[in-house]
Design an enzyme around this catalytic site. Structure first.
Site, mmCIF file in Angstrom:
data_model
loop_
_atom_site.group_PDB
_atom_site.id
_atom_site.type_symbol
_atom_site.label_atom_id
_atom_site.label_comp_id
_atom_site.label_asym_id
_atom_site.label_seq_id
_atom_site.Cartn_x
_atom_site.Cartn_y
_atom_site.Cartn_z
ATOM 1 N N CYS A 69 6.835 5.686 19.217
ATOM 2 C CA CYS A 69 8.246 5.900 19.522
ATOM 3 C C CYS A 69 8.974 6.245 18.236
ATOM 4 O O CYS A 69 9.861 5.533 17.803
ATOM 5 C CB CYS A 69 8.826 4.618 20.095
ATOM 6 S SG CYS A 69 9.610 4.847 21.671
ATOM 7 N N GLN B 185 -7.081 -0.632 5.310
ATOM 8 C CA GLN B 185 -7.677 -1.225 6.514
ATOM 9 C C GLN B 185 -9.097 -1.738 6.276
ATOM 10 O O GLN B 185 -9.600 -2.559 7.045
ATOM 11 C CB GLN B 185 -7.683 -0.207 7.665
ATOM 12 C CG GLN B 185 -6.303 0.135 8.194
ATOM 13 C CD GLN B 185 -5.664 -1.010 8.977
ATOM 14 O OE1 GLN B 185 -6.339 -1.938 9.443
ATOM 15 N NE2 GLN B 185 -4.356 -0.961 9.120
ATOM 16 N N HIS C 224 -0.830 -8.044 3.067
ATOM 17 C CA HIS C 224 -0.444 -8.544 4.392
ATOM 18 C C HIS C 224 -1.363 -8.091 5.524
ATOM 19 O O HIS C 224 -1.166 -8.485 6.670
ATOM 20 C CB HIS C 224 1.021 -8.217 4.699
ATOM 21 C CG HIS C 224 1.302 -6.798 5.098
ATOM 22 N ND1 HIS C 224 1.350 -6.397 6.413
ATOM 23 C CD2 HIS C 224 1.533 -5.685 4.368
ATOM 24 C CE1 HIS C 224 1.642 -5.097 6.461
ATOM 25 N NE2 HIS C 224 1.748 -4.644 5.231
ATOM 26 N N ASN D 184 -6.291 3.464 10.510
ATOM 27 C CA ASN D 184 -5.565 2.317 11.049
ATOM 28 C C ASN D 184 -5.418 2.344 12.566
ATOM 29 O O ASN D 184 -5.091 1.335 13.163
ATOM 30 C CB ASN D 184 -4.192 2.204 10.383
ATOM 31 C CG ASN D 184 -3.479 3.535 10.295
ATOM 32 O OD1 ASN D 184 -3.965 4.451 9.617
ATOM 33 N ND2 ASN D 184 -2.379 3.670 10.974
ATOM 34 N N ALA E 236 0.818 -1.218 0.000
ATOM 35 C CA ALA E 236 0.000 0.000 0.000
ATOM 36 C C ALA E 236 0.852 1.268 0.000
ATOM 37 O O ALA E 236 0.446 2.287 -0.561
ATOM 38 C CB ALA E 236 -0.946 -0.006 1.190
ATOM 39 N N THR F 3 9.302 -7.338 -12.912
ATOM 40 C CA THR F 3 8.785 -8.706 -12.971
ATOM 41 C C THR F 3 7.808 -8.951 -11.828
ATOM 42 O O THR F 3 8.119 -8.633 -10.676
ATOM 43 C CB THR F 3 9.956 -9.707 -12.896
ATOM 44 O OG1 THR F 3 10.810 -9.463 -14.004
ATOM 45 C CG2 THR F 3 9.470 -11.142 -12.917
HETATM 46 C C1 LIG Z 1 -0.489 -0.738 6.616
HETATM 47 C C2 LIG Z 1 -0.988 0.461 5.935
HETATM 48 C C3 LIG Z 1 -0.295 1.011 4.852
HETATM 49 C C4 LIG Z 1 1.043 0.473 4.393
HETATM 50 O O1 LIG Z 1 0.905 -0.744 3.734
HETATM 51 P P1 LIG Z 1 2.210 -1.587 3.281
HETATM 52 O O2 LIG Z 1 1.650 -2.646 2.407
HETATM 53 O O3 LIG Z 1 2.784 -2.123 4.539
HETATM 54 O O4 LIG Z 1 3.107 -0.657 2.574
HETATM 55 C C5 LIG Z 1 -0.832 2.114 4.225
HETATM 56 N N1 LIG Z 1 -1.995 2.639 4.629
HETATM 57 C C6 LIG Z 1 -2.691 2.136 5.663
HETATM 58 C C7 LIG Z 1 -3.974 2.767 6.060
HETATM 59 C C8 LIG Z 1 -2.210 1.034 6.352
HETATM 60 O O5 LIG Z 1 -2.894 0.553 7.385
#
Ligand SMILES: *Cc1c(COP(=O)(O)O)cnc(C)c1O
Length: 404
Positions: free
Chosen positions: A328, A181, A203, A153, A73, A242
């Protein structure tokens, strides 16, 4: 029960074993490059990728050709914002977003500002939602893009994207949505939401790390992007490189599972979440829900426990993986910018805990977490002179603190 207990599913999710099973043949046996047009190995990989593309498209109700694979993302957000800004620079130099976006959006905006792009960061209301009227007011004849996330998030609050989409359409401005999310957790339909671009990632929905997608609308309007990676012209020229075939197969399978299981899964998870919320609110005074009470993700619960440091609370319940509202990020412990944007004071922001439930969270684990949380808050408050003073009816704001 197995320890530690994972309750941080907004950060990442474990992979579903069914996803791994779908991926395995594509590492060794079926290792072909999906761009190899001349032989069986390539055809086989391409066919599998196109099948995954369909599974992914189905989950968000778009055409498979509108899916562009990325590394996640963060890359999708970068490609959407930078790609649109470069492509439509003749039309204008203004974009609109909001203060509670993910860093992948905010940092990209910062980088665009250095290139001379003007960015409006809309405030959010107390419940975490952007007011669509504010979006309308912010649009100028130089606005080329609006980027508002589907669901936050940290607090899980769901923004009124369909309403914002309607305004964007009326004004002829493109709408991008970071739906990372929301996808797989709540129903998402690019037509209902009226979005032109949408980012999401594998993920966070029980798929592998390192693969994501950008939905790019093909009709009404046909959105064009300047690619940010040059190379062989893969992905309709928008993202060269790729394709990571096994990851894409896993992403596709993860989407298929979400699509099939979402109605039952979301209900189960939301019921568990509501039970914990009720238990905490009953057993602990001065605990406050952050975000919108109903317009939020089923697997999110974010609560501030007054007079308790979130970090101390996490240390007190080490056998559960949770997240606190103190990031942090640097040498200093900054309270969450999302909570601050809701108007939550610095103390309460520091005392917040995010519970992120998931597909593999059991009732047993959840009840255990609730019980341990209540115990830990009570214990920390017993040691807190501030809490004691507040209970004795002393107005803490009127106290003259000695300055050393
Ligand atoms: C986790 C997250 C991302 C980042 O996604 P990645 O695949 O880890 O780069 C971006 N936006 C939101 C709202 C997320 O929760």
């Amino acid at each position: 029960m197995k320890f530690p207990i994972y309750m941080d599913n907004h950060s990442t999710t474990p992979m579903d074993p069914r996803v791994l099973e779908a991926m395995l043949p594509y590492f060794i046996e079926k290792f072909g490059n999906a761009a190899s047009r001349n032989h069986q190995f390539g055809w086989e990989a391409e066919e599998a990728v196109e099948n995954a593309r369909k599974q992914i498209a189905k989950l968000i109700h778009c055409d498979a050709k509108e899916i562009v694979f990325t590394s996640g993302a963060t890359e999708s957000d970068n490609l959407a914002l930078k790609g649109v800004v470069e492509m439509y620079k003749e039309k204008g130099d203004h974009i609109i977003t909001c203060t509670t976006e993910h860093r992948a959006i905010l940092d990209t905006c910062k980088s665009l500002e250095k290139r001379g792009i003007k960015v409006t960061y809309l405030p959010v209301e107390k419940d975490g939602r952007v007011n669509p009227d504010e979006v309308r007011k912010a649009i100028t004849d130089k606005t080329i893009l609006i980027s508002i996330m589907l669901a936050n998030n940290e607090i899980g609050t769901i923004h009124p994207i369909a309403e914002i989409g309607k305004i964007a359409k009326e004004k002829g401005v493109l709408l991008h949505c970071d739906a990372t999310q929301g996808v797989g957790k709540i129903p998402v339909d690019v037509e209902t939401l009226k979005v032109d671009l949408m980012s999401f990632t594998s993920h966070k929905i029980y798929g592998p790390k390192g693969v994501g997608a950008l939905y790019v609308r093909k009709k009404g309007p046909r959105v064009r992007l300047v690619p940010q990676i040059d190379g062989g012209g893969h992905e309709r020229g928008m993202r060269s490189g790729t394709l990571p075939v096994p990851l894409i197969i896993g992403f596709g399978k993860a989407c298929e599972l979400c699509e099939q299981e979402m109605p039952v899964e979301s209900k189960r998870i939301a019921a568990m979440r509501d039970r914990l919320q009720a238990q905490i609110m009953k057993d602990l005074d001065e605990s406050y829900l952050n975000g919108h009470p109903t317009e939020r993700l089923p697997h999110n619960l974010n609560i501030s426990f007054a007079y308790v440091e979130g970090e101390a609370l996490l240390m007190g319940v080490k056998e559960v993986a949770l997240s606190s509202g103190s990031a942090c990020t640097s040498a200093t412990l900054e309270p969450s910018y999302v909570l601050r944007a809701l108007g939550v004071g610095s103390d309460l922001a520091h005392s917040s805990i995010r519970f992120g439930l998931g597909r593999f969270t059991t009732d047993e684990e959840f009840d255990y977490t609730g019980k341990r949380m209540v115990e830990a808050v009570k214990r920390l408050r017993e040691m807190s002179p501030l809490y004691e003073m507040a209970k004795e009816g002393i107005d803490l704001k009127s106290v003259q603190w000695a300055v050393h």
